[in-house]
Design a protein around this motif. Structure first.
Motif, PDB file in Angstrom:
ATOM      1  N   ARG A   7      -9.701   5.625 -16.175  1.00 53.84           N
ATOM      2  CA  ARG A   7      -9.717   4.182 -16.497  1.00 53.84           C
ATOM      3  C   ARG A   7     -10.925   3.505 -15.852  1.00 53.84           C
ATOM      4  N   LEU A   8     -11.174   3.832 -14.592  1.00 52.99           N
ATOM      5  CA  LEU A   8     -12.330   3.252 -13.898  1.00 52.99           C
ATOM      6  C   LEU A   8     -13.635   3.685 -14.567  1.00 52.99           C
ATOM      7  N   ALA A   9     -13.699   4.942 -14.996  1.00 52.89           N
ATOM      8  CA  ALA A   9     -14.896   5.440 -15.685  1.00 52.89           C
ATOM      9  C   ALA A   9     -15.129   4.669 -16.979  1.00 52.89           C
ATOM     10  N   ARG A  10     -14.058   4.385 -17.717  1.00 50.03           N
ATOM     11  CA  ARG A  10     -14.212   3.622 -18.969  1.00 50.03           C
ATOM     12  C   ARG A  10     -14.730   2.210 -18.680  1.00 50.03           C
ATOM     13  N   ILE A  11     -14.236   1.591 -17.605  1.00 45.24           N
ATOM     14  CA  ILE A  11     -14.719   0.250 -17.234  1.00 45.24           C
ATOM     15  C   ILE A  11     -16.220   0.298 -16.971  1.00 45.24           C
ATOM     16  N   LEU A  12     -16.654   1.279 -16.180  1.00 47.10           N
ATOM     17  CA  LEU A  12     -18.084   1.400 -15.854  1.00 47.10           C
ATOM     18  C   LEU A  12     -18.914   1.726 -17.091  1.00 47.10           C
ATOM     19  N   ASP A  13     -18.429   2.631 -17.924  1.00 42.94           N
ATOM     20  CA  ASP A  13     -19.175   3.015 -19.122  1.00 42.94           C
ATOM     21  C   ASP A  13     -19.327   1.830 -20.077  1.00 42.94           C
ATOM     22  N   ALA A  35     -21.870  -0.568 -18.585  1.00 46.02           N
ATOM     23  CA  ALA A  35     -23.223  -0.017 -18.736  1.00 46.02           C
ATOM     24  C   ALA A  35     -23.716  -0.220 -20.163  1.00 46.02           C
ATOM     25  N   ALA A  36     -22.840  -0.026 -21.138  1.00 40.75           N
ATOM     26  CA  ALA A  36     -23.233  -0.206 -22.542  1.00 40.75           C
ATOM     27  C   ALA A  36     -23.604  -1.663 -22.821  1.00 40.75           C
ATOM     28  N   ARG A  37     -22.862  -2.600 -22.234  1.00 43.31           N
ATOM     29  CA  ARG A  37     -23.155  -4.022 -22.457  1.00 43.31           C
ATOM     30  C   ARG A  37     -24.425  -4.464 -21.743  1.00 43.31           C
ATOM     31  N   LEU A  38     -24.749  -3.826 -20.639  1.00 43.50           N
ATOM     32  CA  LEU A  38     -25.882  -4.264 -19.821  1.00 43.50           C
ATOM     33  C   LEU A  38     -27.132  -3.413 -20.011  1.00 43.50           C
ATOM     34  N   THR A  39     -27.151  -2.594 -21.036  1.00 45.84           N
ATOM     35  CA  THR A  39     -28.254  -1.665 -21.261  1.00 45.84           C
ATOM     36  C   THR A  39     -29.618  -2.339 -21.253  1.00 45.84           C
ATOM     37  N   ASP A  40     -29.738  -3.456 -21.911  1.00 48.32           N
ATOM     38  CA  ASP A  40     -31.044  -4.099 -22.078  1.00 48.32           C
ATOM     39  C   ASP A  40     -31.320  -5.209 -21.073  1.00 48.32           C
ATOM     40  N   VAL A  41     -30.461  -5.384 -20.090  1.00 51.07           N
ATOM     41  CA  VAL A  41     -30.629  -6.462 -19.125  1.00 51.07           C
ATOM     42  C   VAL A  41     -31.620  -6.042 -18.041  1.00 51.07           C
ATOM     43  N   GLU A  42     -32.693  -6.783 -17.942  1.00 51.91           N
ATOM     44  CA  GLU A  42     -33.692  -6.546 -16.906  1.00 51.91           C
ATOM     45  C   GLU A  42     -33.983  -7.869 -16.218  1.00 51.91           C
ATOM     46  N   ALA A  54     -23.113  -6.137 -10.613  1.00 52.85           N
ATOM     47  CA  ALA A  54     -22.520  -4.899 -11.131  1.00 52.85           C
ATOM     48  C   ALA A  54     -23.318  -3.689 -10.676  1.00 52.85           C
ATOM     49  N   ILE A  55     -22.616  -2.596 -10.531  1.00 48.54           N
ATOM     50  CA  ILE A  55     -23.244  -1.290 -10.395  1.00 48.54           C
ATOM     51  C   ILE A  55     -22.762  -0.494 -11.596  1.00 48.54           C
ATOM     52  N   VAL A  56     -23.691  -0.060 -12.425  1.00 43.59           N
ATOM     53  CA  VAL A  56     -23.312   0.683 -13.617  1.00 43.59           C
ATOM     54  C   VAL A  56     -24.020   2.038 -13.625  1.00 43.59           C
ATOM     55  N   PRO A  57     -23.373   3.042 -14.180  1.00 49.51           N
ATOM     56  CA  PRO A  57     -23.974   4.378 -14.208  1.00 49.51           C
ATOM     57  C   PRO A  57     -25.141   4.440 -15.191  1.00 49.51           C
ATOM     58  N   ASP A  58     -26.109   5.317 -14.889  1.00 53.78           N
ATOM     59  CA  ASP A  58     -27.255   5.515 -15.772  1.00 53.78           C
ATOM     60  C   ASP A  58     -26.866   6.269 -17.042  1.00 53.78           C
ATOM     61  N   PRO A  99     -22.982   8.108 -19.026  1.00 56.30           N
ATOM     62  CA  PRO A  99     -21.520   8.083 -18.911  1.00 56.30           C
ATOM     63  C   PRO A  99     -21.015   8.821 -17.669  1.00 56.30           C
ATOM     64  N   VAL A 100     -19.983   8.268 -17.046  1.00 60.93           N
ATOM     65  CA  VAL A 100     -19.435   8.818 -15.809  1.00 60.93           C
ATOM     66  C   VAL A 100     -19.069  10.295 -15.977  1.00 60.93           C
ATOM     67  N   GLU A 101     -18.457  10.647 -17.093  1.00 59.56           N
ATOM     68  CA  GLU A 101     -18.056  12.050 -17.297  1.00 59.56           C
ATOM     69  C   GLU A 101     -19.276  12.976 -17.297  1.00 59.56           C
ATOM     70  N   GLN A 102     -20.405  12.515 -17.811  1.00 64.45           N
ATOM     71  CA  GLN A 102     -21.620  13.332 -17.785  1.00 64.45           C
ATOM     72  C   GLN A 102     -22.133  13.500 -16.359  1.00 64.45           C
ATOM     73  N   LEU A 103     -22.074  12.431 -15.574  1.00 62.63           N
ATOM     74  CA  LEU A 103     -22.489  12.533 -14.173  1.00 62.63           C
ATOM     75  C   LEU A 103     -21.628  13.549 -13.432  1.00 62.63           C
ATOM     76  N   LYS A 104     -20.322  13.480 -13.670  1.00 66.24           N
ATOM     77  CA  LYS A 104     -19.402  14.412 -13.021  1.00 66.24           C
ATOM     78  C   LYS A 104     -19.652  15.846 -13.507  1.00 66.24           C
ATOM     79  N   TYR A 105     -19.874  16.026 -14.806  1.00 63.66           N
ATOM     80  CA  TYR A 105     -20.112  17.364 -15.353  1.00 63.66           C
ATOM     81  C   TYR A 105     -21.388  17.978 -14.768  1.00 63.66           C
ATOM     82  N   LYS A 106     -22.438  17.179 -14.669  1.00 66.85           N
ATOM     83  CA  LYS A 106     -23.690  17.686 -14.098  1.00 66.85           C
ATOM     84  C   LYS A 106     -23.491  18.138 -12.653  1.00 66.85           C
ATOM     85  N   GLN A 107     -22.721  17.358 -11.883  1.00 71.04           N
ATOM     86  CA  GLN A 107     -22.455  17.740 -10.503  1.00 71.04           C
ATOM     87  C   GLN A 107     -21.606  19.013 -10.452  1.00 71.04           C
ATOM     88  N   ALA A 108     -20.635  19.115 -11.329  1.00 71.70           N
ATOM     89  CA  ALA A 108     -19.793  20.319 -11.372  1.00 71.70           C
ATOM     90  C   ALA A 108     -20.637  21.551 -11.698  1.00 71.70           C
TER      91      ALA A 108
END
Length: 147
Positions: free
Chosen positions: A9-15, A18-25, A88-92, A94-103
């Motif tokens: 659930r937390l991963a979905r919130i972050l994802d 991140a999708a909404r804030l993609t273009d925010v600079e 906000a702190i948002v992942p670069d 999707p959270v599942e991809q970050l976790k998979y790469k670490q695994a």
């Protein structure tokens, strides 16, 4: 530590964030100055609304550009200008991809430490790494994020 469902659930919130804030600079002048200038407000007018000196507003604008402004200052200045401060702190990715790469990193490290790994056929080595990564994702051991 949250359980599996809570983590998802937390991963979905972050994802989603991140999708909404993609273009925010951050604007070149920073958020404080950009908002103030867009409103046509002087630093003096913002200062009066916030109850500080004009120099404090200018200092906050400089501090923001240097990355040294406090969250509370941002919140107070935004409110003084009729806005709200969003943090906000948002992942670069999707959270599942970050976790998979670490695994996968953990599995490859474990493969290097397993004396029998090198004797396995190439395709079995890949299966071993895939299985170990899946096990890591399932178990989420306490040293999962250790490098």
């Amino acid at each position: 530590m949250p359980d599996f469902i809570q983590r998802r659930r937390l991963a979905r919130i972050l994802d989603r964030a991140a999708a909404r804030l993609t273009d925010v600079e951050m604007p070149e002048k920073g958020w404080i100055a950009t908002m103030r200038l867009a409103l046509g407000m002087s630093a003096e007018q913002v200062a009066l609304r916030k109850g500080v000196s004009r120099n404090a507003v200018y200092q906050a604008e400089r501090s923001e550009k240097d990355g040294a402004v406090s969250l509370k200052q941002m919140e107070n200045l935004a409110k003084a200008m009729g806005g709200r401060f969003v943090y906000a702190i948002v992942p670069d990715e999707p959270v599942e991809q970050l976790k998979y790469k670490q695994a996968r990193r953990n599995a490859k490290r474990a493969a290097g430490e397993d004396p029998g790994f090198a004797t396995l056929p190439k395709e079995d080595q890949q299966d071993w790494i895939d299985d170990m990564a899946a096990q890591q994702l399932h178990d989420m051991p306490s040293d999962f994020w250790a490098d």
